[in-house]
Design a protein around this motif. Structure first.
Motif, PDB file in Angstrom:
ATOM      1  N   TYR A 159      15.832  35.704 -12.006  1.00 43.75           N
ATOM      2  CA  TYR A 159      15.756  34.611 -12.970  1.00 43.75           C
ATOM      3  C   TYR A 159      15.615  35.159 -14.374  1.00 43.75           C
ATOM      4  N   GLU A 160      16.259  34.457 -15.319  1.00 41.67           N
ATOM      5  CA  GLU A 160      16.183  34.921 -16.702  1.00 41.67           C
ATOM      6  C   GLU A 160      14.809  34.646 -17.306  1.00 41.67           C
ATOM      7  N   ASP A 161      14.093  33.666 -16.742  1.00 48.34           N
ATOM      8  CA  ASP A 161      12.755  33.412 -17.265  1.00 48.34           C
ATOM      9  C   ASP A 161      11.673  34.147 -16.467  1.00 48.34           C
ATOM     10  N   GLU A 162      12.122  35.100 -15.656  1.00 46.61           N
ATOM     11  CA  GLU A 162      11.226  36.000 -14.935  1.00 46.61           C
ATOM     12  C   GLU A 162      10.288  35.286 -13.963  1.00 46.61           C
ATOM     13  N   THR A 163      10.721  34.130 -13.491  1.00 42.27           N
ATOM     14  CA  THR A 163       9.998  33.498 -12.390  1.00 42.27           C
ATOM     15  C   THR A 163      10.217  34.346 -11.150  1.00 42.27           C
ATOM     16  N   PRO A 164       9.158  34.630 -10.386  1.00 42.56           N
ATOM     17  CA  PRO A 164       9.386  35.399  -9.151  1.00 42.56           C
ATOM     18  C   PRO A 164      10.309  34.638  -8.206  1.00 42.56           C
ATOM     19  N   ALA A 165      11.422  35.267  -7.851  1.00 44.90           N
ATOM     20  CA  ALA A 165      12.456  34.574  -7.070  1.00 44.90           C
ATOM     21  C   ALA A 165      12.163  34.671  -5.585  1.00 44.90           C
ATOM     22  N   THR A 166      11.130  33.940  -5.161  1.00 46.80           N
ATOM     23  CA  THR A 166      10.863  33.896  -3.727  1.00 46.80           C
ATOM     24  C   THR A 166      11.810  32.883  -3.090  1.00 46.80           C
ATOM     25  N   THR A 167      11.894  32.936  -1.765  1.00 44.76           N
ATOM     26  CA  THR A 167      12.803  32.036  -1.066  1.00 44.76           C
ATOM     27  C   THR A 167      12.506  30.582  -1.394  1.00 44.76           C
ATOM     28  N   SER A 168      11.220  30.219  -1.322  1.00 38.49           N
ATOM     29  CA  SER A 168      10.892  28.812  -1.533  1.00 38.49           C
ATOM     30  C   SER A 168      11.101  28.407  -2.987  1.00 38.49           C
ATOM     31  N   GLN A 169      10.855  29.343  -3.915  1.00 36.33           N
ATOM     32  CA  GLN A 169      11.095  29.028  -5.328  1.00 36.33           C
ATOM     33  C   GLN A 169      12.576  28.751  -5.570  1.00 36.33           C
ATOM     34  N   MET A 170      13.439  29.606  -5.016  1.00 40.16           N
ATOM     35  CA  MET A 170      14.888  29.411  -5.195  1.00 40.16           C
ATOM     36  C   MET A 170      15.330  28.103  -4.556  1.00 40.16           C
ATOM     37  N   ALA A 171      14.806  27.842  -3.360  1.00 37.63           N
ATOM     38  CA  ALA A 171      15.193  26.610  -2.664  1.00 37.63           C
ATOM     39  C   ALA A 171      14.762  25.391  -3.458  1.00 37.63           C
ATOM     40  N   LYS A 172      13.543  25.451  -3.997  1.00 42.54           N
ATOM     41  CA  LYS A 172      13.037  24.320  -4.774  1.00 42.54           C
ATOM     42  C   LYS A 172      13.907  24.090  -6.002  1.00 42.54           C
ATOM     43  N   ASP A 173      14.244  25.178  -6.692  1.00 38.70           N
ATOM     44  CA  ASP A 173      15.050  25.041  -7.909  1.00 38.70           C
ATOM     45  C   ASP A 173      16.432  24.495  -7.595  1.00 38.70           C
ATOM     46  N   VAL A 174      17.052  25.043  -6.561  1.00 37.07           N
ATOM     47  CA  VAL A 174      18.426  24.622  -6.289  1.00 37.07           C
ATOM     48  C   VAL A 174      18.439  23.185  -5.784  1.00 37.07           C
ATOM     49  N   VAL A 175      17.399  22.782  -5.082  1.00 37.97           N
ATOM     50  CA  VAL A 175      17.341  21.393  -4.610  1.00 37.97           C
ATOM     51  C   VAL A 175      17.171  20.450  -5.800  1.00 37.97           C
ATOM     52  N   GLU A 176      16.350  20.860  -6.750  1.00 34.95           N
ATOM     53  CA  GLU A 176      16.185  20.007  -7.931  1.00 34.95           C
ATOM     54  C   GLU A 176      17.503  19.928  -8.707  1.00 34.95           C
ATOM     55  N   PHE A 177      18.200  21.062  -8.774  1.00 36.16           N
ATOM     56  CA  PHE A 177      19.499  21.040  -9.452  1.00 36.16           C
ATOM     57  C   PHE A 177      20.474  20.129  -8.727  1.00 36.16           C
ATOM     58  N   LEU A 178      20.488  20.202  -7.403  1.00 40.34           N
ATOM     59  CA  LEU A 178      21.417  19.364  -6.641  1.00 40.34           C
ATOM     60  C   LEU A 178      21.040  17.891  -6.762  1.00 40.34           C
ATOM     61  N   ASN A 179      19.735  17.631  -6.899  1.00 35.93           N
ATOM     62  CA  ASN A 179      19.327  16.246  -7.124  1.00 35.93           C
ATOM     63  C   ASN A 179      19.831  15.772  -8.484  1.00 35.93           C
TER      64      ASN A 179
END
Lengths: 321, 129
Positions: free
Chosen positions: A244-264
């Motif tokens: 991530y460009e904002d240096e959020t730790p890219a754990t599996t659940s973090q990525m899933a949460k982000d992509v789900v919010e994007f898809l929403n």
């Protein structure tokens, strides 16, 4: 009308009841000596009660319980409810999360899944800046208008172009994925029971190994949340897959949460505006309602506060003044 | 974001003399600033990044799995876990004999997973960004 008809039926019932009681009285009075014993009456009462309860039970047995045709495995595990912030009434999408989610989509999901309903222009201002969106659009080639010889040349993408699909058509997508079609993700959050929760659970729910005895078909993976539990998509999100460009730790659940919010967001880009408009509507209509209540009371004040007095004429012969 | 910010935003949006900026100019400036920054101390950053990456790869642990593991072993999910473990044991023992209908532990797994995710959900959301 209903009240009247029910009243009438009541009357009929009363009439019937009166009639029957009358008949009963008559029969009792006419057949004086053969009064039935309390034992027999009790038995009759018990039998009729048993019959009534039995028929109710039989009816419930026949029509009461809902039939479940599928086993739990066929239905799939129901997704857990997660406390999504953007699903609250007064909350918007977290646009930093949308940005991260779009990065995940671009680097991971886009290899197989299309997002055909999202043009680059709609990403501007919500996920990307104008320049970023333009640069991203220009990375792809699109058909331009026919030239003088009638041939269609390629041109770099513009903001008005749609995000290109990874496969030319559904058949190509099936052929490349063992016969399984990766669904288009533009409306996937709206298109799946459970929405955000389902997609998040699906992405993060792959167990290390299927539970003992579970049958997993050839080329399929075990995922409890997918109806039938056999899903063609393998687990794709692993810790540290994207940076991530904002240096959020890219754990599996973090990525899933982000992509789900994007898809929403992709499914409901109007959500932020819709909620704001809803608030405006509630605010304005409540003021108008209060106003209308006040006006009504104002106009009715004279009617409500008047007093009608009947002053009967005096019995005496004197005339009233 | 406090209440004051909200009020400030509202006032700014309502004032006709407010300036609406297109997003492009500030973004360009930012990009330039980034470029300059990266040029000036490339070597240092690279070293730092490498070190960070190594650290991250070691550190990264999915909070979901951690919380769910905790929840699975908690008292709350003890009955579901008990049933699941029992089923696994039964099925693994039965599979050696290979007789009759094969049983699977999918349903027990579902109950355990449901309990664990339900228990982990609020904890997970508190940690995730």
């Amino acid at each position: 009308m209903l009240a009247r008809s029910s009243l009438r039926s009541m009357r009929i019932l009363n009439g019937a009841r009166n009639g029957t009681t009358a008949v009963a009285k008559r029969s009792i009075s006419s057949s004086g000596p053969s009064i039935e014993s309390p034992m027999k009456l009790n038995m009759a009462a018990a039998a009729s009660t048993a019959l009534a309860i039995g028929s109710v039970a039989w009816y419930y047995h026949l029509y009461g319980p809902t039939a479940h045709a599928g086993s739990p495995a066929e239905e799939g595990l129901h997704a857990t409810k997660y406390p999504w912030v953007h699903e609250q009434w007064f909350k918007t999408f977290d646009h930093q999360a949308l940005r991260r989610g779009f990065q995940v989509y671009r680097e991971v999901c886009m290899a197989c899944h299309s997002l055909t309903r999202i043009p680059y222009r709609s990403l501007v201002g919500t996920v990307l800046t104008v320049d970023e969106a333009k640069a991203m659009a220009e990375e792809n080639e699109y058909d331009s208008e026919p030239n003088d010889e009638g041939e269609i040349e390629k041109r770099p993408g513009k903001l008005s172009d749609y995000i290109p699909a990874p496969y030319k058509n559904d058949e190509a997508a099936r052929a490349a994925n063992n016969g399984a079609l990766p669904p288009d993700l533009s409306l996937i959050i709206k298109g799946r029971h459970g929405g955000c929760d389902y997609v998040f659970s699906l992405l993060t729910g792959y167990p290390d190994e299927p539970p003992a005895g579970a049958q997993v078909g050839a080329g399929l993976n075990f995922n409890p949340y997918f109806p039938g539990t056999g899903i063609a998509m393998a687990r794709v999100l692993y810790d540290g897959l994207v940076e991530y460009e904002d240096e959020t730790p890219a754990t599996t659940s973090q990525m899933a949460k982000d992509v789900v919010e994007f898809l929403n967001w992709a499914a409901e880009p109007e959500m932020d505006d819709r909620k704001r408009m809803g608030m405006k509507v509630l605010a304005v209509t409540s003021v108008l309602f209060a106003l209308s209540v006040w006006v009504k009371r104002y106009k009715w004040a004279s009617l409500k506060s008047r007093k009608i007095v009947y002053d009967p004429p005096k019995v005496s012969n004197k005339t009233r003044n | 974001m406090g209440v004051w910010d909200v009020i400030n935003d509202l006032v700014e949006a309502a004032t006709p003399w407010g300036i609406a900026e297109a997003e492009a100019p500030p973004a360009e400036e930012k990009a330039e600033a980034k470029d300059e920054g990266s040029k000036s101390d490339d070597a240092e950053e690279e070293e730092a990044e490498e070190a960070e990456e190594e650290e991250e790869e070691e550190e990264l642990e999915d909070p979901k799995e951690k919380f769910e593991e905790e929840c699975r072993n908690s008292k709350q999910c003890a009955p579901a876990k008990h049933h699941f473990d029992e089923c696994v044991e039964r099925v693994t023992n039965a599979s050696d004999d290979d007789e009759g209908e094969k049983e699977d532990c999918v349903e027990e797994f579902f109950h355990l997973a449901h309990c664990a995710t339900q228990c982990a959900a609020p904890k997970l959301w508190a940690v995730l960004k």
